[in-house]
Design a protein around this motif. Sequence first.
Motif, mmCIF file in Angstrom:
data_model
loop_
_atom_site.group_PDB
_atom_site.id
_atom_site.type_symbol
_atom_site.label_atom_id
_atom_site.label_comp_id
_atom_site.label_asym_id
_atom_site.label_seq_id
_atom_site.Cartn_x
_atom_site.Cartn_y
_atom_site.Cartn_z
ATOM 1 N N ASN A 139 -3.305 4.842 5.279
ATOM 2 C CA ASN A 139 -4.350 5.789 5.710
ATOM 3 C C ASN A 139 -5.150 5.229 6.876
ATOM 4 O O ASN A 139 -6.377 5.276 6.905
ATOM 5 C CB ASN A 139 -5.266 6.166 4.550
ATOM 6 N N GLY A 140 -4.421 4.679 7.833
ATOM 7 C CA GLY A 140 -5.046 4.200 9.053
ATOM 8 C C GLY A 140 -5.551 2.785 9.011
ATOM 9 O O GLY A 140 -5.977 2.252 10.040
ATOM 10 N N LYS A 141 -5.506 2.126 7.856
ATOM 11 C CA LYS A 141 -5.972 0.741 7.773
ATOM 12 C C LYS A 141 -4.792 -0.210 7.874
ATOM 13 O O LYS A 141 -3.830 -0.093 7.118
ATOM 14 C CB LYS A 141 -6.712 0.504 6.457
ATOM 15 N N PRO A 142 -4.834 -1.175 8.812
ATOM 16 C CA PRO A 142 -3.678 -2.051 9.014
ATOM 17 C C PRO A 142 -3.552 -3.129 7.958
ATOM 18 O O PRO A 142 -4.530 -3.699 7.488
ATOM 19 C CB PRO A 142 -3.944 -2.670 10.386
ATOM 20 N N ILE A 143 -2.300 -3.387 7.580
ATOM 21 C CA ILE A 143 -1.939 -4.551 6.772
ATOM 22 C C ILE A 143 -0.806 -5.233 7.523
ATOM 23 O O ILE A 143 0.211 -4.597 7.815
ATOM 24 C CB ILE A 143 -1.488 -4.159 5.355
ATOM 25 N N LEU A 144 -0.977 -6.490 7.833
ATOM 26 C CA LEU A 144 -0.019 -7.196 8.674
ATOM 27 C C LEU A 144 0.679 -8.294 7.891
ATOM 28 O O LEU A 144 0.044 -9.053 7.162
ATOM 29 C CB LEU A 144 -0.738 -7.807 9.882
ATOM 30 N N GLY A 145 1.997 -8.357 8.013
ATOM 31 C CA GLY A 145 2.756 -9.430 7.403
ATOM 32 C C GLY A 145 3.149 -9.151 5.960
ATOM 33 O O GLY A 145 2.906 -8.079 5.415
ATOM 34 N N ALA A 146 3.771 -10.146 5.346
ATOM 35 C CA ALA A 146 4.286 -10.020 3.979
ATOM 36 C C ALA A 146 3.176 -10.326 2.986
ATOM 37 O O ALA A 146 3.018 -11.458 2.530
ATOM 38 C CB ALA A 146 5.471 -10.957 3.771
ATOM 39 N N GLN A 147 2.394 -9.325 2.666
ATOM 40 C CA GLN A 147 1.278 -9.482 1.746
ATOM 41 C C GLN A 147 1.755 -9.365 0.298
ATOM 42 O O GLN A 147 2.789 -8.758 0.022
ATOM 43 C CB GLN A 147 0.231 -8.406 2.029
ATOM 44 N N PRO A 148 1.000 -9.887 -0.639
ATOM 45 C CA PRO A 148 1.342 -9.710 -2.057
ATOM 46 C C PRO A 148 1.267 -8.236 -2.455
ATOM 47 O O PRO A 148 0.540 -7.446 -1.844
ATOM 48 C CB PRO A 148 0.271 -10.523 -2.785
ATOM 49 N N THR A 149 1.996 -7.888 -3.495
ATOM 50 C CA THR A 149 1.997 -6.510 -3.978
ATOM 51 C C THR A 149 0.585 -6.031 -4.287
ATOM 52 O O THR A 149 0.231 -4.878 -4.006
ATOM 53 C CB THR A 149 2.887 -6.390 -5.231
ATOM 54 N N ALA A 150 -0.238 -6.900 -4.858
ATOM 55 C CA ALA A 150 -1.608 -6.514 -5.219
ATOM 56 C C ALA A 150 -2.410 -6.049 -4.009
ATOM 57 O O ALA A 150 -3.283 -5.182 -4.130
ATOM 58 C CB ALA A 150 -2.310 -7.687 -5.899
ATOM 59 N N THR A 151 -2.134 -6.615 -2.840
ATOM 60 C CA THR A 151 -2.839 -6.194 -1.630
ATOM 61 C C THR A 151 -2.558 -4.735 -1.332
ATOM 62 O O THR A 151 -3.466 -3.967 -0.979
ATOM 63 C CB THR A 151 -2.418 -7.074 -0.438
ATOM 64 N N PHE A 152 -1.300 -4.333 -1.462
ATOM 65 C CA PHE A 152 -0.939 -2.936 -1.217
ATOM 66 C C PHE A 152 -1.506 -2.028 -2.297
ATOM 67 O O PHE A 152 -1.964 -0.917 -1.998
ATOM 68 C CB PHE A 152 0.581 -2.805 -1.126
ATOM 69 N N GLU A 153 -1.476 -2.477 -3.523
ATOM 70 C CA GLU A 153 -2.038 -1.670 -4.613
ATOM 71 C C GLU A 153 -3.529 -1.436 -4.380
ATOM 72 O O GLU A 153 -4.016 -0.308 -4.537
ATOM 73 C CB GLU A 153 -1.797 -2.363 -5.952
ATOM 74 N N ASP A 154 -4.244 -2.480 -4.006
ATOM 75 C CA ASP A 154 -5.674 -2.341 -3.722
ATOM 76 C C ASP A 154 -5.904 -1.383 -2.556
ATOM 77 O O ASP A 154 -6.817 -0.543 -2.599
ATOM 78 C CB ASP A 154 -6.289 -3.701 -3.396
ATOM 79 N N ALA A 155 -5.096 -1.510 -1.513
ATOM 80 C CA ALA A 155 -5.257 -0.656 -0.335
ATOM 81 C C ALA A 155 -4.986 0.805 -0.672
ATOM 82 O O ALA A 155 -5.711 1.706 -0.215
ATOM 83 C CB ALA A 155 -4.325 -1.122 0.785
ATOM 84 N N VAL A 156 -3.946 1.057 -1.457
ATOM 85 C CA VAL A 156 -3.612 2.438 -1.831
ATOM 86 C C VAL A 156 -4.713 3.040 -2.698
ATOM 87 O O VAL A 156 -5.139 4.184 -2.489
ATOM 88 C CB VAL A 156 -2.252 2.489 -2.559
ATOM 89 N N GLU A 157 -5.188 2.276 -3.668
ATOM 90 C CA GLU A 157 -6.215 2.807 -4.566
ATOM 91 C C GLU A 157 -7.527 3.046 -3.826
ATOM 92 O O GLU A 157 -8.199 4.067 -4.047
ATOM 93 C CB GLU A 157 -6.402 1.857 -5.743
ATOM 94 N N THR A 158 -7.878 2.146 -2.925
ATOM 95 C CA THR A 158 -9.087 2.342 -2.129
ATOM 96 C C THR A 158 -8.958 3.572 -1.234
ATOM 97 O O THR A 158 -9.886 4.389 -1.124
ATOM 98 C CB THR A 158 -9.363 1.105 -1.252
ATOM 99 N N ALA A 159 -7.781 3.719 -0.606
ATOM 100 C CA ALA A 159 -7.555 4.882 0.261
ATOM 101 C C ALA A 159 -7.575 6.177 -0.538
ATOM 102 O O ALA A 159 -8.090 7.200 -0.075
ATOM 103 C CB ALA A 159 -6.228 4.733 0.993
ATOM 104 N N ALA A 160 -7.006 6.146 -1.746
ATOM 105 C CA ALA A 160 -7.008 7.343 -2.592
ATOM 106 C C ALA A 160 -8.426 7.728 -2.977
ATOM 107 O O ALA A 160 -8.786 8.918 -2.959
ATOM 108 C CB ALA A 160 -6.153 7.102 -3.838
ATOM 109 N N ASP A 161 -9.248 6.742 -3.334
ATOM 110 C CA ASP A 161 -10.644 7.012 -3.691
ATOM 111 C C ASP A 161 -11.407 7.580 -2.499
ATOM 112 O O ASP A 161 -12.193 8.537 -2.635
ATOM 113 C CB ASP A 161 -11.328 5.727 -4.165
ATOM 114 N N THR A 162 -11.162 7.007 -1.309
ATOM 115 C CA THR A 162 -11.826 7.479 -0.100
ATOM 116 C C THR A 162 -11.409 8.901 0.229
ATOM 117 O O THR A 162 -12.246 9.748 0.597
ATOM 118 C CB THR A 162 -11.507 6.554 1.080
#
Length: 257
Positions: A228-251
Motif C-alpha cells: 500500500n505504497g510503503k516500501p520494504i527493501l530486501g529479504a525481510q523476515p515473514t513477520a515484517t510483511f505480516e506487520d506491514a499488511v496488518e498495519t496497511a489493512a487497519d489504515t
Amino acid sequence: MTGSTGSTPSPSPSRRNRRRTVTAAAILTAAAVTAAFALTLDGSDDREEKAGEPAAVTGSAAPAPADESLLALARRDASDPLAVGRADAPVVLIEYSDFQCPFCGRFARTTKPELLRSYVDKGILRIEWRNFPIFGEESEQAALAGWAAGRQKKFWEFHDVAYGKPRERNSGAFDAENLIAMAREAGVADIERFQADMASDRARSAVRADQEEGYNLGVTSTPAFLVNGKPILGAQPTATFEDAVETAADTAEAAGR
C-alpha cells in the motif's frame, strides 16, 4: 498544454508524471538510506554476495509514509495473470523480482505461502508481480517465459516451479530448453504458443514497462516491495510483511477504502 493568452499555464501531464516520479523516488531513496544504517546480513550459507549484488536485509521495514503516487501504482486489474487476490482487496503488495535472485526465491518459498494463507485467501491482500530482471540474459528470458506462461493462466504455477529450488545464476538453469521444461511442469498446455508469446514484442514491452516502473522508483536490487505504497527493501523476515499488511489493512479500514 497551456491555457489561453494571459492565463497561468497548467502543468503538463509529463511534468505531473515527472513530479510524481521524483516524489516516489525520494521516498524509496530515504527508505534505502535508513535501512543501510541497520543493515544485517542473513546468516545462511547462500548469502555470499559479490560487489554490487543485493544483500539480504533483516529487521523491521524502513519507516516511510505511504504516498498517493505509490498507492496509484497498484493496477488492480482483475484479469491480470501476474496478480493473485481480489482486485478490490484493501492491501496490495507489489513485488519487483528476478527469477534468478536467491533472496526472491527465499521469499517465494517461505514468506509468500504464509501471506497467501493468512491474507490473500481471506480477501485482505492482493499480490501484484513486476518483472525486474537484473542478472543478465537468463533473467530476461525467465521474465519473458513467466509472462508467456501467464498468457495461458499459468504464471503462478511457473513462478513456483522456477523458484522451487535454489538455482545457480547464469549457469544455463534458465536456458531455452529448461524454460520449456519448467513451462511443461507448470501445466502450460500449448508449448508452441508459449514459445511464440515469449518471443513476441508484446512480451518484451511488458517486461520493459515493469522494469521502467521499478527504475523510476529508485529500485536497484531485488527483491523490493511496496505494501500500500510503503516500501520494504530486501529479504525481510515473514513477520515484517505480516506487520506491514496488518498495519496497511487497519489504515485502509480507518480511511474507508
